[in-house]
Scaffold this active site. Structure first.
Site, PDB file in Angstrom:
ATOM      1  N   ARG A  47      -2.864  28.364  48.544  1.00  0.00           N
ATOM      2  CA  ARG A  47      -1.460  28.725  48.704  1.00  0.00           C
ATOM      3  C   ARG A  47      -0.613  27.458  48.786  1.00  0.00           C
ATOM      4  NH1 ARG A  47      -2.102  33.327  53.477  1.00  0.00           N
ATOM      5  NH2 ARG A  47      -3.365  34.803  52.259  1.00  0.00           N
ATOM      6  N   ASP A  49       2.555  25.137  49.054  1.00  0.00           N
ATOM      7  CA  ASP A  49       3.823  25.335  49.758  1.00  0.00           C
ATOM      8  C   ASP A  49       5.004  25.204  48.813  1.00  0.00           C
ATOM      9  OD1 ASP A  49       2.529  25.609  52.229  1.00  0.00           O
ATOM     10  OD2 ASP A  49       2.516  23.451  52.551  1.00  0.00           O
ATOM     11  N   TYR A 107      -6.452  17.126  45.100  1.00  0.00           N
ATOM     12  CA  TYR A 107      -5.013  16.925  45.147  1.00  0.00           C
ATOM     13  C   TYR A 107      -4.679  15.472  44.845  1.00  0.00           C
ATOM     14  CZ  TYR A 107      -4.139  21.439  47.504  1.00  0.00           C
ATOM     15  OH  TYR A 107      -4.032  22.772  47.819  1.00  0.00           O
ATOM     16  N   ARG A 197      -0.281  16.194  53.222  1.00  0.00           N
ATOM     17  CA  ARG A 197       1.043  15.648  53.536  1.00  0.00           C
ATOM     18  C   ARG A 197       1.033  14.918  54.884  1.00  0.00           C
ATOM     19  NH1 ARG A 197       4.788  20.655  52.943  1.00  0.00           N
ATOM     20  NH2 ARG A 197       6.329  19.133  53.744  1.00  0.00           N
TER      21      ARG A 197
END
Length: 257
Positions: A47, A49, A107, A197
């Site tokens: 999911r 963001d 990522y 992050r």
């Protein structure tokens, strides 16, 4: 079937379907319903963001046998909006699950360090940090992440079940140079909410001298995120790839990227 999506996250309130919000899942399911004449669930591997991009989001769908991988990809790309594209499609075994069958996700996060990072043609996809950054601190921080650790300090509190140990295994993590700046690449068996992050925000603060150079090592295993730097903004983050066991593919699987 597995669809591999690219999308520009700037125009979406994240992946997951939400009332009165434009999300990637909603757009994909609308396209599938238009083609199939009935509602079709699109299950994402993760999911992402609001504002986070993807060029390797895996999506599981179940469609009528008339749809082969090539045919569905072509039809989807004819009806999807310009900020979503089906890069590939694969026929999968019936027990394939986009989320639970995944063995790893990768990522990348883009940081701009030159004056051009402030350009409107770049700032949509990278975080402008035009300041000196100690590369040795970044490299040591990335190296400390590899292996199995408790990442509770790098997750939003309360977003995982109470019994979850917040333990992740990082297969690889590294910073590398690129024109105009840096990119951080990380692959792990799982990621917690905002984990990448939080890591980026903490590593860059350490490299800029605003906190201890050993901050990442000190925070691994911490009980909460109170001593962690604020998370980096979402627009520099990309979901690059999702890995699955070879035996789940009925059509040739993609080459490792």
């Amino acid at each position: 079937m597995q669809l591999v999506l690219h999308y520009d996250g700037a125009g979406f309130a994240g992946w997951q379907r939400q009332p009165r919000e434009r999300t990637v899942q909603l757009v994909v399911e609308d396209a599938l319903a238009r083609l199939c004449g009935a509602p079709v669930n699109a299950l994402g591997a993760g999911r992402t963001d609001a504002g986070v991009h993807a060029r390797g989001q895996a999506v599981g769908v179940r469609v009528a046998p008339k749809w082969g991988a090539f045919e569905l990809r072509r039809a989807m790309n004819a009806v999807l909006p310009a900020d979503v594209w089906v890069a590939d499609a694969f026929e999968m075994r019936d027990d394939f699950h986009a989320r639970f069958s995944a063995t790893a996700r990768r990522y990348s996060y883009y940081v701009g360090t030159d004056e051009g990072a402030r350009s409107p043609f770049r700032r949509r996809w990278e975080w402008s940090r035009c300041q000196p950054l100690a590369r040795d601190v970044l490299d040591a921080s990335a190296a400390a992440l590899e292996g199995t650790h408790v990442f509770r300090a790098f997750a939003v509190s309360g977003t995982a079940p109470a019994a979850d140990e917040h333990r992740c295994t990082v297969h690889s993590a590294a910073w590398r140079e690129r024109p105009g700046g840096l990119v951080f690449e990380i692959e792990a068996n799982r990621f917690l909410h905002h984990m990448v992050r939080f890591l980026i925000g903490t590593m860059l603060d350490a490299a800029a001298g605003r906190r201890a150079a050993e901050s990442i090592s000190m925070l691994l295993g911490a009980r909460d995120n109170r001593d962690t730097s604020p998370p980096a903004p979402p627009h520099g983050l990309f979901l690059d790839a999702v890995r699955y066991p070879r035996e789940l593919y009925l059509t040739p699987e993609p080459s490792p990227a």
